[in-house]
Design a protein around this motif. Sequence first.
Motif, PDB file in Angstrom:
ATOM      1  N   THR A   5       0.848  -1.191   0.000  1.00 32.38           N
ATOM      2  CA  THR A   5       0.000   0.000   0.000  1.00 32.38           C
ATOM      3  C   THR A   5       0.882   1.239   0.000  1.00 32.38           C
ATOM      4  O   THR A   5       2.029   1.204   0.465  1.00 32.38           O
ATOM      5  N   LYS A   6       0.324   2.302  -0.520  1.00 37.69           N
ATOM      6  CA  LYS A   6       1.003   3.592  -0.480  1.00 37.69           C
ATOM      7  C   LYS A   6      -0.048   4.676  -0.344  1.00 37.69           C
ATOM      8  O   LYS A   6      -1.123   4.594  -0.931  1.00 37.69           O
ATOM      9  N   GLN A   7       0.289   5.700   0.452  1.00 44.33           N
ATOM     10  CA  GLN A   7      -0.620   6.812   0.675  1.00 44.33           C
ATOM     11  C   GLN A   7      -0.191   8.038  -0.122  1.00 44.33           C
ATOM     12  O   GLN A   7       1.000   8.282  -0.317  1.00 44.33           O
ATOM     13  N   HIS A   9      -1.514  12.334  -0.521  1.00 47.04           N
ATOM     14  CA  HIS A   9      -2.265  13.383   0.176  1.00 47.04           C
ATOM     15  C   HIS A   9      -2.575  14.528  -0.769  1.00 47.04           C
ATOM     16  O   HIS A   9      -1.754  14.871  -1.622  1.00 47.04           O
ATOM     17  N   ILE A  34      -6.625  11.785   2.149  1.00 45.23           N
ATOM     18  CA  ILE A  34      -5.591  10.757   2.047  1.00 45.23           C
ATOM     19  C   ILE A  34      -6.143   9.681   1.124  1.00 45.23           C
ATOM     20  O   ILE A  34      -7.258   9.188   1.323  1.00 45.23           O
ATOM     21  N   GLU A  36      -5.218   5.966  -0.282  1.00 47.83           N
ATOM     22  CA  GLU A  36      -4.350   4.819  -0.047  1.00 47.83           C
ATOM     23  C   GLU A  36      -4.673   3.765  -1.090  1.00 47.83           C
ATOM     24  O   GLU A  36      -5.799   3.288  -1.172  1.00 47.83           O
ATOM     25  N   ARG A 105      -8.576   3.208  -0.732  1.00 50.19           N
ATOM     26  CA  ARG A 105      -9.255   3.829   0.413  1.00 50.19           C
ATOM     27  C   ARG A 105      -9.054   5.330   0.341  1.00 50.19           C
ATOM     28  O   ARG A 105      -7.988   5.797  -0.059  1.00 50.19           O
ATOM     29  N   SER A 107      -9.706   8.915   2.723  1.00 50.33           N
ATOM     30  CA  SER A 107     -10.063   9.516   4.004  1.00 50.33           C
ATOM     31  C   SER A 107     -10.279  11.010   3.826  1.00 50.33           C
ATOM     32  O   SER A 107      -9.491  11.682   3.163  1.00 50.33           O
ATOM     33  N   TRP A 113     -12.907   6.666   6.774  1.00 53.51           N
ATOM     34  CA  TRP A 113     -12.336   6.074   5.571  1.00 53.51           C
ATOM     35  C   TRP A 113     -13.473   5.460   4.749  1.00 53.51           C
ATOM     36  O   TRP A 113     -14.404   4.897   5.306  1.00 53.51           O
ATOM     37  N   GLN A 115     -13.792   2.824   1.277  1.00 56.00           N
ATOM     38  CA  GLN A 115     -12.973   1.909   0.487  1.00 56.00           C
ATOM     39  C   GLN A 115     -13.756   1.376  -0.691  1.00 56.00           C
ATOM     40  O   GLN A 115     -14.949   1.092  -0.564  1.00 56.00           O
TER      41      GLN A 115
END
Length: 118
Positions: A5-7, A9, A34, A36, A105, A107, A113, A115
């Motif tokens: 996973t990577k977030q 912003h 955010i 993800e 996902r 946020s 959150w 998804q």
Amino acid sequence: MFTITKQFHFSASHQLCRLPADHPCARLHGHNYIVEVELGSAELDENNFVRDYHDLAVLKRYIDDTFDHRHLNDVLGHDTVTAEWLARHFFEWCRERLPETTAVRVSETPKTWAQYRP
């Protein structure tokens, strides 16, 4: 199944125009979003990766160039852009470019959150 996973912003405004006028989300407001993205594979590649994280730079560019400090209703041409709707949008965008994408996902606040996982 291996997953990574990577977030990402970004900050943006939106308005949920279909809600009653007295609902706070019917007013123009913004969030520090955010995103993800999750990628998965039953097997690792020759470098023992699901996918090189560097390959996700394409999503960062898309988010920065298209969404950051923008009004989401205008960007996406929709009167009700929710976190759920964004999660599906980003999933579909990623899946076209990164076929290992298994879920996204989104946020809007530290405690919420949404998804999308088909």
